[in-house]
Motif scaffolding. Structure first.
Motif, PDB file in Angstrom:
ATOM      1  N   LYS A  69     124.065  -0.942 -12.281  1.00 36.91           N
ATOM      2  CA  LYS A  69     123.640  -2.341 -12.372  1.00 36.91           C
ATOM      3  C   LYS A  69     122.184  -2.369 -11.938  1.00 36.91           C
ATOM      4  O   LYS A  69     121.727  -1.512 -11.188  1.00 36.91           O
ATOM      5  CB  LYS A  69     124.505  -3.231 -11.476  1.00 36.91           C
ATOM      6  N   TYR A  70     121.445  -3.371 -12.414  1.00 36.97           N
ATOM      7  CA  TYR A  70     119.986  -3.347 -12.248  1.00 36.97           C
ATOM      8  C   TYR A  70     119.451  -4.579 -11.538  1.00 36.97           C
ATOM      9  O   TYR A  70     119.737  -5.705 -11.929  1.00 36.97           O
ATOM     10  CB  TYR A  70     119.308  -3.210 -13.620  1.00 36.97           C
ATOM     11  N   THR A  71     118.639  -4.333 -10.503  1.00 38.44           N
ATOM     12  CA  THR A  71     117.915  -5.413  -9.830  1.00 38.44           C
ATOM     13  C   THR A  71     116.573  -5.577 -10.549  1.00 38.44           C
ATOM     14  O   THR A  71     116.224  -4.784 -11.417  1.00 38.44           O
ATOM     15  CB  THR A  71     117.635  -5.050  -8.363  1.00 38.44           C
ATOM     16  N   THR A  72     115.804  -6.594 -10.146  1.00 33.29           N
ATOM     17  CA  THR A  72     114.467  -6.781 -10.730  1.00 33.29           C
ATOM     18  C   THR A  72     113.625  -5.535 -10.494  1.00 33.29           C
ATOM     19  O   THR A  72     112.922  -5.058 -11.390  1.00 33.29           O
ATOM     20  CB  THR A  72     113.772  -8.018 -10.116  1.00 33.29           C
ATOM     21  N   GLU A  73     113.699  -4.975  -9.289  1.00 34.97           N
ATOM     22  CA  GLU A  73     112.918  -3.773  -8.955  1.00 34.97           C
ATOM     23  C   GLU A  73     113.286  -2.600  -9.857  1.00 34.97           C
ATOM     24  O   GLU A  73     112.420  -1.854 -10.321  1.00 34.97           O
ATOM     25  CB  GLU A  73     113.163  -3.370  -7.484  1.00 34.97           C
ATOM     26  N   ASP A  74     114.579  -2.434 -10.123  1.00 33.33           N
ATOM     27  CA  ASP A  74     115.036  -1.350 -11.005  1.00 33.33           C
ATOM     28  C   ASP A  74     114.429  -1.517 -12.393  1.00 33.33           C
ATOM     29  O   ASP A  74     113.946  -0.553 -13.000  1.00 33.33           O
ATOM     30  CB  ASP A  74     116.569  -1.360 -11.151  1.00 33.33           C
ATOM     31  N   LEU A  75     114.465  -2.745 -12.903  1.00 30.55           N
ATOM     32  CA  LEU A  75     113.958  -2.999 -14.260  1.00 30.55           C
ATOM     33  C   LEU A  75     112.454  -2.763 -14.329  1.00 30.55           C
ATOM     34  O   LEU A  75     111.942  -2.248 -15.316  1.00 30.55           O
ATOM     35  CB  LEU A  75     114.309  -4.421 -14.705  1.00 30.55           C
ATOM     36  N   LEU A  76     111.745  -3.125 -13.259  1.00 26.30           N
ATOM     37  CA  LEU A  76     110.292  -2.905 -13.234  1.00 26.30           C
ATOM     38  C   LEU A  76     109.962  -1.416 -13.289  1.00 26.30           C
ATOM     39  O   LEU A  76     108.934  -1.022 -13.824  1.00 26.30           O
ATOM     40  CB  LEU A  76     109.678  -3.527 -11.968  1.00 26.30           C
ATOM     41  N   SER A  77     110.831  -0.587 -12.753  1.00 28.04           N
ATOM     42  CA  SER A  77     110.543   0.858 -12.768  1.00 28.04           C
ATOM     43  C   SER A  77     111.001   1.519 -14.075  1.00 28.04           C
ATOM     44  O   SER A  77     110.576   2.621 -14.387  1.00 28.04           O
ATOM     45  CB  SER A  77     111.201   1.544 -11.568  1.00 28.04           C
ATOM     46  N   LEU A  78     111.858   0.838 -14.850  1.00 27.23           N
ATOM     47  CA  LEU A  78     112.415   1.455 -16.061  1.00 27.23           C
ATOM     48  C   LEU A  78     111.847   0.918 -17.369  1.00 27.23           C
ATOM     49  O   LEU A  78     111.851   1.603 -18.386  1.00 27.23           O
ATOM     50  CB  LEU A  78     113.945   1.252 -16.091  1.00 27.23           C
ATOM     51  N   ILE A  79     111.377  -0.346 -17.350  1.00 29.40           N
ATOM     52  CA  ILE A  79     110.933  -0.998 -18.599  1.00 29.40           C
ATOM     53  C   ILE A  79     109.417  -0.971 -18.688  1.00 29.40           C
ATOM     54  O   ILE A  79     108.718  -1.297 -17.733  1.00 29.40           O
ATOM     55  CB  ILE A  79     111.437  -2.463 -18.659  1.00 29.40           C
ATOM     56  N   GLN A  80     108.911  -0.604 -19.864  1.00 29.04           N
ATOM     57  CA  GLN A  80     107.458  -0.515 -20.050  1.00 29.04           C
ATOM     58  C   GLN A  80     106.887  -1.874 -20.461  1.00 29.04           C
ATOM     59  O   GLN A  80     106.562  -2.121 -21.623  1.00 29.04           O
ATOM     60  CB  GLN A  80     107.146   0.545 -21.100  1.00 29.04           C
ATOM     61  N   ALA A  81     106.804  -2.740 -19.475  1.00 27.78           N
ATOM     62  CA  ALA A  81     106.272  -4.088 -19.698  1.00 27.78           C
ATOM     63  C   ALA A  81     105.852  -4.657 -18.361  1.00 27.78           C
ATOM     64  O   ALA A  81     106.284  -4.189 -17.301  1.00 27.78           O
ATOM     65  CB  ALA A  81     107.345  -4.972 -20.336  1.00 27.78           C
TER      66      ALA A  81
END
Length: 334
Positions: A102-114
């Motif tokens: 499951k993904y937190t905002t921090e996780d998404l910031l480290s995985l998504i190129q945006a």
């Protein structure tokens, strides 16, 4: 601040708070020297009587630099990650035993190129919601179940679709589903506003509700007779709403060449993110496209100040067919 984002198998991008840039290394014929405490001519006092030679230590040099070019944020992965484990509701056994991340905002910031703003905006676009600190997408059947509760309540209370009261919805439906899920579905399918008395209301989006019901009808059929589909669809939407084909842009495609005419599900989010791959995919589905039909499926590829026409000129070949301009692939599609 600026952040470089990307996993090991991805081309690096640079992100500011709200924009994303491709990074390319560029050579320069002028050597760049790095001098600590370097003073530019403007910083030196021009009318000094005597000029002193300043001895400076060169700390390093470079023959190249990073050239940045604004690019589209790479957001397709966001939906893919969240769709690994869609939320099926509080009673779902699957949710308690799921092994998916499951993904937190921090996780998404480290995985998504945006950039952060682009990611947060896209989370809104795909109607993601935060559950126990993690971003989740509702499983489609569960989403439709929630929407059905709301539309049935609107119908039974004879409310105007432009004035649905939040408090009454939560009181009436709170025993069936968690109140935060009821509010989420109202936010997903309506616009929130507060009246003069301070009460919270929602104005429901007719197009979005009709579109969701069309998706529900189409997802279980490979192809659907168009006239039959339109009849069933109109009967399925809440009273007072009108189902129109222009609500299905980027969701479904009408085949006017078949007899009788048919309609089938084709979601823009299922198509590749890369420009050439997107066109290859579209031309393998249909050999010739009119601009009206193809536009919803390529609009999101347009870079800043780029038009659909410019994309078609680059990736497709045009011709006239029965007085209508159509586009086909520039290269053979295997």
């Amino acid at each position: 601040s600026l952040v470089i984002r990307g996993e090991k198998d991805e081309q690096a991008v640079l992100c500011s708070k709200d924009k994303t840039y491709d990074m390319k290394i560029a050579d320069t014929s002028n050597m760049l020297l790095f001098i600590p405490g370097c003073k530019t001519p403007e910083q030196l006092n021009a009318d000094q009587a005597s000029c002193n030679i300043i001895h400076s230590q060169i700390a390093g040099f470079s023959n190249n630099y990073w050239e940045l070019r604004r690019c589209r944020p790479k957001l397709k992965k966001l939906r893919k990650l969240l769709m690994e484990d869609p939320y099926e509701g509080p009673d779902s056994q699957k949710d308690q035993t799921s092994t998916f991340s499951k993904y937190t905002t921090e996780d998404l910031l480290s995985l998504i190129q945006a950039s952060e703003e682009e990611i947060l905006h896209q989370l809104q676009v795909i109607d993601a919601c935060k559950i126990e600190g993690y971003w989740r997408i509702l499983e489609f059947d569960y989403e439709m179940k929630l929407l059905n509760h709301v539309t049935q309540l609107i119908d039974s209370e004879s409310w105007s679709l432009s004035k649905v009261p939040l408090r009454t919805c939560l009181e009436e439906l709170g025993s069936l589903e968690p109140t935060e899920m009821i509010e989420h579905i109202l936010l997903s399918y309506g616009r929130k506003y507060i009246d003069d008395a301070g009460e919270v209301y929602f104005e429901m989006h007719e197009d979005k509700i009709c579109r969701a019901i069309a998706r529900m009808l189409l997802q279980n059929a490979v192809k659907f007779n168009l006239s039959e589909f339109q009849e069933v669809w109109q009967q399925s939407v809440p009273e007072g709403m009108t189902a129109r084909l222009d609500q299905l842009k980027g969701l479904a495609l009408v085949d006017k060449t078949s007899r009788p005419e048919t309609i089938f599900l084709l979601k823009v989010e299922d198509l590749p993110e890369d420009n050439q791959e997107r066109f290859n995919s579209l031309f393998s589905i249909r050999e010739k496209w009119t601009e009206v039909d193809i536009t919803p499926y390529i609009q999101d590829l347009c870079a800043e100040k780029q038009t659909v026409g410019a994309l078609l000129t680059k990736y497709a070949r045009s011709s006239m067919q029965n007085g209508v301009r159509v586009y086909n692939s520039r290269r053979p599609i295997s």
